[in-house]
Write an enzyme that holds these catalytic residues in place. Structure first.
Site, PDB file in Angstrom:
ATOM      1  N   GLY A 194      -0.143  20.611 -35.621  1.00 38.43           N
ATOM      2  CA  GLY A 194      -0.666  21.838 -35.039  1.00 38.43           C
ATOM      3  C   GLY A 194      -1.928  22.251 -35.769  1.00 38.43           C
ATOM      4  N   SER A 195      -3.032  22.481 -35.070  1.00 35.08           N
ATOM      5  CA  SER A 195      -4.286  22.624 -35.776  1.00 35.08           C
ATOM      6  C   SER A 195      -5.415  23.038 -34.832  1.00 35.08           C
ATOM      7  CB  SER A 195      -4.636  21.291 -36.440  1.00 35.08           C
ATOM      8  OG  SER A 195      -4.496  20.245 -35.491  1.00 35.08           O
ATOM      9  N   ARG A 196      -6.652  22.828 -35.292  1.00 35.23           N
ATOM     10  CA  ARG A 196      -7.834  23.178 -34.521  1.00 35.23           C
ATOM     11  C   ARG A 196      -8.978  22.254 -34.919  1.00 35.23           C
ATOM     12  NH1 ARG A 196     -10.490  29.192 -35.017  1.00 35.23           N
ATOM     13  NH2 ARG A 196     -12.674  28.602 -34.809  1.00 35.23           N
TER      14      ARG A 196
END
Length: 237
Positions: A194-196
């Protein structure tokens, strides 16, 4: 379609290979699942579901990448969470001119393999320690743990790419190093879990995607550095 292409072929084609980085996590999950089944079967089923999700998380599907010069392709799967004109963080070394930053938020259900948005040479690669705030927040670009890459396209200037850890992510993996030459759509890293990913366009260039749009790494066109088309308008509906 070949006349020998049967229903089993169609089913198998819907499955994606697992990236090698995930093999050790799947192996650990399989061992824990087996032990739980031996000790207490209900826990075994829970562990089996978690292991199945780990397999799903590390999937690495093939992508069809546009190759026309000047196109900037999405580096990540996920939702375009923001498009803003900002001054790049100092560690990118991109100067003080404002650039359009396109941010893609990856949920724990998105493919987490990151791909090069353009072809070129990596002229800067830097790990920056930081916090683990919600990656959807704007301040995550400057406060969170991140890995930055700057790719020199030779003909269109430099593109900044930043892998940003999130609330759940605790490990940023980069396959490419400074000095490496990458092709557009080439896998350069991943983020667990989960990240950007932020992409900084050259000064004066605009995005051809919109906030809320789903992006596909290696396929979705974020910008066209050869085009003079204005920033696109869109509506949700």
């Amino acid at each position: 379609m070949s006349e020998h292409h049967g229903i089993l072929d169609t089913i198998f084609e819907s499955f994606s290979p697992v990236h090698p980085d995930g093999h050790k996590f799947i192996a650990i999950g399989a061992v824990v699942t087996l032990l739980f089944f031996l000790i207490y079967p209900p826990l075994g089923w829970i562990a089996a579901l978690i292991t199945a999700w780990v397999v799903y998380f590390f999937r690495d599907p093939q992508r069809v990448t546009p190759l026309r010069p000047g196109l900037v392709i999405s580096a990540a799967d996920g939702k375009i969470s923001s498009i803003e004109k900002v001054t790049p963080p100092a560690e990118l070394g991109l100067g003080s001119d404002e650039r359009v930053r396109i941010s893609t938020f990856l949920s724990i259900f998105d493919v987490h393999i990151n791909r090069a948005p353009v072809a070129g040479r990596i002229v800067r690669s830097l790990y920056v320690p930081g916090a683990f705030l919600n990656a959807a927040l704007d301040k995550a670009s400057e406060d969170n743990e991140r890995r930055i890459l700057v790719i020199d396209t030779a003909n269109y200037g430099e593109i900044g790419v930043v892998q940003i850890a999130g609330l759940v992510a605790r490990r940023i993996v980069t396959f490419s190093q400074m000095g490496d030459t990458v092709g557009v759509g080439q896998r350069f890293g991943l983020i667990r879990f989960g990240s950007r990913v932020d992409v900084y366009l050259p000064p004066g260039k605009v995005a051809l995607v919109s906030v809320g749009q789903r992006a596909v790494a290696g396929e979705t066109v974020l910008a066209d550095l050869q085009s003079v088309e204005p920033e696109r308008e869109a509506r949700l509906g």
